[in-house]
Write a protein that holds these residues in place. Structure first.
Motif, PDB file in Angstrom:
ATOM      1  N   LYS A 257       0.803  -1.218   0.000  1.00 20.75           N
ATOM      2  CA  LYS A 257       0.000   0.000   0.000  1.00 20.75           C
ATOM      3  C   LYS A 257       0.837   1.271   0.000  1.00 20.75           C
ATOM      4  N   GLU A 258       1.849   1.295   0.865  1.00 18.07           N
ATOM      5  CA  GLU A 258       2.564   2.553   1.039  1.00 18.07           C
ATOM      6  C   GLU A 258       3.576   2.822  -0.067  1.00 18.07           C
TER       7      GLU A 258
ATOM      8  N   PRO B 108       3.839   2.544  -3.541  1.00 16.81           N
ATOM      9  CA  PRO B 108       3.731   3.241  -4.821  1.00 16.81           C
ATOM     10  C   PRO B 108       3.720   4.767  -4.719  1.00 16.81           C
ATOM     11  N   PRO B 109       2.965   5.373  -3.796  1.00 15.93           N
ATOM     12  CA  PRO B 109       2.926   6.827  -3.802  1.00 15.93           C
ATOM     13  C   PRO B 109       4.297   7.438  -3.557  1.00 15.93           C
ATOM     14  N   THR B 110       5.039   6.900  -2.575  1.00 15.85           N
ATOM     15  CA  THR B 110       6.330   7.491  -2.253  1.00 15.85           C
ATOM     16  C   THR B 110       7.278   7.369  -3.430  1.00 15.85           C
ATOM     17  N   LYS B 111       7.302   6.192  -3.991  1.00 12.63           N
ATOM     18  CA  LYS B 111       8.182   5.964  -5.114  1.00 12.63           C
ATOM     19  C   LYS B 111       7.849   6.904  -6.259  1.00 12.63           C
ATOM     20  N   ALA B 112       6.554   7.029  -6.457  1.00 11.63           N
ATOM     21  CA  ALA B 112       6.091   7.771  -7.610  1.00 11.63           C
ATOM     22  C   ALA B 112       6.421   9.248  -7.528  1.00 11.63           C
ATOM     23  N   ASN B 113       6.497   9.743  -6.308  1.00  6.86           N
ATOM     24  CA  ASN B 113       6.673  11.177  -6.173  1.00  6.86           C
ATOM     25  C   ASN B 113       7.966  11.699  -6.756  1.00  6.86           C
TER      26      ASN B 113
ATOM     27  N   GLY C   5       5.279   3.523 -13.090  1.00  2.00           N
ATOM     28  CA  GLY C   5       5.061   2.943 -11.781  1.00  2.00           C
ATOM     29  C   GLY C   5       6.143   2.045 -11.227  1.00  2.00           C
TER      30      GLY C   5
ATOM     31  N   SER D 185       4.090  -1.408  -8.369  1.00  2.00           N
ATOM     32  CA  SER D 185       2.797  -0.803  -8.660  1.00  2.00           C
ATOM     33  C   SER D 185       2.039  -1.590  -9.708  1.00  2.00           C
TER      34      SER D 185
ATOM     35  N   TYR E  38       0.522  -4.466  -8.045  1.00  2.00           N
ATOM     36  CA  TYR E  38      -0.589  -4.018  -7.219  1.00  2.00           C
ATOM     37  C   TYR E  38      -1.841  -3.778  -8.064  1.00  2.00           C
TER      38      TYR E  38
ATOM     39  N   TRP F  99      -4.138   6.738  -7.325  1.00  2.03           N
ATOM     40  CA  TRP F  99      -2.867   7.426  -7.545  1.00  2.03           C
ATOM     41  C   TRP F  99      -2.143   6.877  -8.776  1.00  2.03           C
TER      42      TRP F  99
ATOM     43  N   LYS G 281      -1.384   8.780 -12.248  1.00  2.00           N
ATOM     44  CA  LYS G 281      -0.015   8.905 -12.725  1.00  2.00           C
ATOM     45  C   LYS G 281       0.088   8.464 -14.189  1.00  2.00           C
TER      46      LYS G 281
END
Lengths: 307, 302
Positions: A13-14, A16-21, A29, A33, A36, B104, B108
């Motif tokens: 859960k945690e 993908p967003p951090t990586k993506a930023n 992704g 991701s 997922y 998200w 993206k």
């Protein structure tokens, strides 16, 4: 399978967003991701796919593949109750879609011509069925028929379907009316059209895409409806969704798989048509919070076009 | 536009008065009235009395009984209501946890103008249109004691696991049915966040987690609120999911209401329950919407 899907999701859960930023625009992704997303879509579609496969499974067990067969479909079409329900479903869907679309055109034009304040009030009232849960809509219509001492049956079922379809028709047609340049209509009259001709030759062609969408949409919603039909159909008539419900409560039965597959396919095809119509006009994605905020559920998608 | 066209709205005004507004008022009306044997209406509070002063049971909610050992007697309907509320809230939270990353990732892909984005979005939206009956029925076949999952587990030497007729089955049914309703509103907010905001954040020294916490999540809150709205409300009012996946043994407020109307034929109690549920739903929706409105004003960017 369920357990796998869900635990897999929780772990990731945690990430993908951090990586993506890091590089929101350039970087795709990454494997995690993609896995997922794949798991989520498996979760969403596996049950439906299994159901469709099993509708062609000769073995009655859903676990063993007993060879390809169309027997369940054959049995389905020999089942008098189901044929009856199919007929009711189609008649109610077509009638309610035609009536709701016609009423939707007239009402939209009428509402559009109202002074701004009344127009806003009418649009808010049109939105009421969107914010009340289906359960409450169904019950409230049932109570109306009960209060009027109307015998529940085909007529009440049809009225209920028209009642929940009209707001959708208006919500599909109204945006087209707003987009239209009303001076075209006036110009037609200045150039010698009678009001009736101006409506036929200018107004209707301008809002035609909205009308077609309204028709397909209300048709889909009517075929798909279960909750409202459940409360308003009474014991005498039954639709396909009601038949599936009563069969499913007894046991799992391959005929239901076949019937569900047919309904899935019908709705799926109608949806693809709606979707192609909407996305070709306007890219789906760049739509607002506003539409998603106000419209509960299904509408979130259709009315996006309006913004 | 010709003002005379305004007249075309009159039939619709009458129609909504009869088929939208009157029926809702009738729910409130029947909560306080009933027909006597001669078919005359009379005022009654029996419906509310049935709800609040019927048989009582020990409240077991949030571990009050099982963990704290308290013996609080409450009417049966209160426990049903609390149970529906907690299972709906849990299903909503799980949908949020599962759905946010999906939204998200889709946003993206969309921003990166990948072709797959539109297709995946279509796949997300599709199930929203299929009725809950078909989708719930599809799970029934998977989760049964002799279903595919249990057969698979059986081959591994596990089980059979009882998936149906318990909180797990009902919660799974809800998450499955309502997940797309969570993904879509969050997606539609995320996709509008301008990439330069994220670049600015990192230029100003924020690391990824800090950007996520201070930029992305706050900006996406309006979508999160509307997603919560779109999941919590149907989860709270569904009668189909507990009915099918609970095998008639599992009572949530939705099927409690359905039974009052369709089985007991007690319209007064049914309407009283419906009114209470509707009041609850409208209050929570307005609380959520007010939060969302404040958020979008503060954010200023939406």
């Amino acid at each position: 399978m369920v357990m796998n899907t869900r635990s897999g999701i929780n772990e990731k859960k945690e990430t993908p967003p951090t990586k993506a930023n890091a590089m929101p625009l350039r970087k795709r992704g990454g494997t995690v991701s993609n896995i997922y997303l794949a798991l989520i879509f498996i979760f969403l579609y596996a049950p439906i796919v299994v159901l469709i496969i099993n509708s062609f499974n000769a073995a009655k067990s859903r676990v063993v593949w007993g060879g390809f067969t169309l027997d369940w479909y054959r049995k389905l079409f020999q089942n008098a109750d189901i044929i009856d329900a199919l007929r009711t479903t189609i008649i109610v869907a077509v009638l309610s879609a035609v009536i709701a679309t016609l009423a939707g055109v007239l009402s939209s034009v009428g509402i559009y011509a109202l002074p701004k304040r009344f127009r806003r009030i009418m649009m808010q009232i049109t939105n009421i069925p969107n914010i009340t849960p289906d359960l409450v809509t169904g019950i409230s219509l049932m109570l109306l028929f009960y209060f009027l001492r109307a015998q529940t049956g085909f007529v009440t079922l049809l009225l209920a379907h028209i009642a929940f379809n009209i707001p959708f028709a208006i919500l599909s047609i109204m945006p087209k009316l707003r987009q239209m340049d009303m001076s075209l209509y006036e110009a037609a009259q200045d150039l010698g059209c009678t009001p009736a001709q101006a409506v036929r030759k200018v107004l209707i062609p301008e809002i035609r895409p909205g009308i077609v969408t309204a028709f397909i949409l209300t048709l889909t919603l009517s075929i798909d409806d279960f909750v409202i039909s459940y409360f308003t159909a009474g014991n005498q008539v039954t639709t396909l969704a009601l038949t599936i419900y009563s069969m499913a409560r007894k046991s799992v039965n391959p005929q239901i798989n076949a019937l569900s597959t047919l309904m899935f396919m019908t709705v799926f095809i109608l949806l693809i048509i709606i979707n192609m119509r909407t996305s070709s006009k306007n890219r789906i994605a760049h739509n607002g919070v506003i539409s998603a905020d106000r419209k509960i559920g299904k509408r979130a998608f259709t009315t996006q076009r309006k913004e | 536009m010709n003002k005379r066209f305004g007249r075309l709205s009159f039939p619709y005004i009458i129609w909504v008065a009869v088929f939208t507004i009157a029926p809702l008022l009738l729910v409130a009306f029947f909560a306080f009235t009933s027909y006597d044997i001669n078919g005359n209406l009379y005022f009654t509070l029996q419906g509310f009395r049935n709800i609040f002063s019927g048989a009582t049971v020990t409240l077991d909610w949030l571990g009050l009984k099982s963990i704290l050992g308290l013996d609080i007697q409450v009417p049966v309907y209160v426990t049903v209501f609390l149970k529906s509320l907690s299972i709906a809230v849990i299903a909503t939270l799980i949908s949020l946890l599962l759905g946010y990353p999906v939204a998200w990732l889709l946003a993206k892909l969309k921003i990166a103008k990948k072709r797959s984005a539109d297709f995946l979005l279509f796949l997300t939206v599709m199930p929203m249109w299929m009725n809950a009956l078909l989708r719930t029925y599809a799970w029934l076949a998977l989760l049964e004691p002799t279903g595919i999952i249990n057969t698979f587990l059986g081959n591994l030497g596990i089980g059979p696991v009882q998936f149906l007729y318990n909180d797990f089955g009902i919660g799974l049914g809800m998450v499955y049915n309502y997940l797309p309703f969570m993904i879509l509103p969050i997606y539609s907010v995320l996709v509008k966040i301008h990439p330069s905001l994220l670049e600015a954040s990192s230029d100003l020294g924020a690391d990824n987690i800090y950007t996520l916490r201070k930029v992305i999540i706050p900006l996406s809150l309006p979508g999160v609120y509307s997603g919560i709205n779109m999941v919590l409300m149907p989860a709270m009012t569904t009668f189909l999911i507990p009915d099918l996946l609970g095998g008639g043994r599992y009572m949530l407020i939705g099927n409690a209401i359905q039974r009052q109307y369709m089985i007991s034929r007690d319209y007064t109690t049914g309407s009283a329950l419906t009114i209470l549920l509707l009041i609850f739903v409208l209050i929570s929706m307005s609380v959520i919407n007010r939060n969302a409105a404040e958020m979008s004003e503060e954010g200023g960017l939406m």
